[in-house]
Motif scaffolding. Structure first.
Motif, short mmCIF file in Angstrom:
data_model
loop_
_atom_site.label_atom_id
_atom_site.label_comp_id
_atom_site.label_asym_id
_atom_site.label_seq_id
_atom_site.Cartn_x
_atom_site.Cartn_y
_atom_site.Cartn_z
N GLN A 1 1.46 -1.19 0.18
CA GLN A 1 -0.12 0.19 0.04
C GLN A 1 1.10 1.22 -0.16
O GLN A 1 0.23 2.79 -0.76
N HIS A 2 2.26 1.14 0.99
CA HIS A 2 2.61 2.38 0.78
C HIS A 2 3.35 2.76 -0.64
O HIS A 2 4.17 3.55 -1.17
N LEU A 3 3.58 1.09 -1.43
CA LEU A 3 4.56 1.78 -2.64
C LEU A 3 3.52 2.00 -3.28
O LEU A 3 3.58 2.77 -4.30
N GLN A 4 2.48 1.75 -3.52
CA GLN A 4 1.08 2.22 -4.71
C GLN A 4 1.59 3.91 -3.92
O GLN A 4 0.34 4.76 -5.04
N ASP A 5 0.72 4.48 -2.53
CA ASP A 5 0.89 5.48 -2.62
C ASP A 5 2.34 6.57 -3.26
O ASP A 5 1.59 7.70 -3.45
N VAL A 6 3.60 5.79 -2.64
CA VAL A 6 4.38 6.95 -3.67
C VAL A 6 4.24 6.53 -4.80
O VAL A 6 4.90 7.52 -5.57
N TYR B 1 2.33 6.96 -6.71
CA TYR B 1 0.94 8.05 -7.23
C TYR B 1 1.20 9.29 -6.89
O TYR B 1 1.43 9.59 -7.77
N ASP B 2 1.99 9.25 -5.92
CA ASP B 2 2.82 11.40 -5.09
C ASP B 2 3.68 10.87 -6.51
O ASP B 2 4.33 12.40 -6.94
N ARG B 3 4.89 10.38 -7.29
CA ARG B 3 5.64 9.92 -7.88
C ARG B 3 5.18 10.38 -9.07
O ARG B 3 5.77 11.71 -10.16
N ASP B 4 3.99 10.12 -9.58
CA ASP B 4 3.00 10.60 -10.72
C ASP B 4 2.84 12.23 -10.71
O ASP B 4 2.65 12.08 -11.61
N SER B 5 2.49 12.47 -10.22
CA SER B 5 1.56 13.75 -9.26
C SER B 5 2.60 14.50 -9.93
O SER B 5 2.60 15.42 -9.94
N LEU B 6 4.37 13.77 -8.93
CA LEU B 6 4.71 15.39 -9.54
C LEU B 6 5.80 15.35 -10.61
O LEU B 6 5.64 16.31 -11.39
N GLN B 7 4.97 14.04 -10.94
CA GLN B 7 6.07 14.35 -12.67
C GLN B 7 5.48 14.77 -13.64
O GLN B 7 5.07 15.01 -14.60
N ARG B 8 3.43 14.99 -13.16
CA ARG B 8 2.52 15.86 -13.69
C ARG B 8 3.04 17.26 -13.69
O ARG B 8 2.71 18.38 -14.66
#
Length: 113
Positions: free
Chosen positions: A61-66, A68-75
């Motif tokens: 779950q933590h990996l999925q959160d990270v 998601y955060d990475r993709d959001s920051l990339q966008r």
């Protein structure tokens, strides 16, 4: 498939029989102790397995959160960076893009505590 159920042996009966038996019952008592130890070990292993599975679930779950955060920051980074003119010299364009990327990243990181 039929399963036979063994009758319940009360501990009082087992203890009184054990005391009256000869030394020939020693292998039986060792076997009984071995079985008890194996069952205890199995229970401990099952508990450890459950805890490990829970830990793995939390890590996933933590990996999925990270991710998601990475993709959001990339966008956010992609939208914050100005588009580089592709017709410019490749090396100059790469150096300029690197400088712009570092500046944009620094600004983005300053926004997060």
């Amino acid at each position: 498939m039929m399963c036979e159920v063994m009758p319940t042996i009360s501990e009082d009966t087992a203890l009184s029989q054990r005391g009256s038996q000869s030394s020939a019952s020693d292998p039986d008592s060792h076997f009984e102790q071995l079985m008890v130890n194996m069952l205890d070990e199995r229970d401990r292993l099952l508990d450890t397995l459950r805890e490990t599975q829970e830990s793995l679930g939390m890590a996933q779950q933590h990996l999925q959160d990270v991710i998601y955060d990475r993709d959001s920051l990339q966008r956010q980074l992609s939208s914050a960076l100005p588009q580089i003119d592709r017709s410019r010299d490749g090396a100059l364009g790469r150096r300029h893009m690197h400088r712009v990327s570092v500046m944009a990243l620094t600004e983005m990181l300053d926004q997060y505590p």
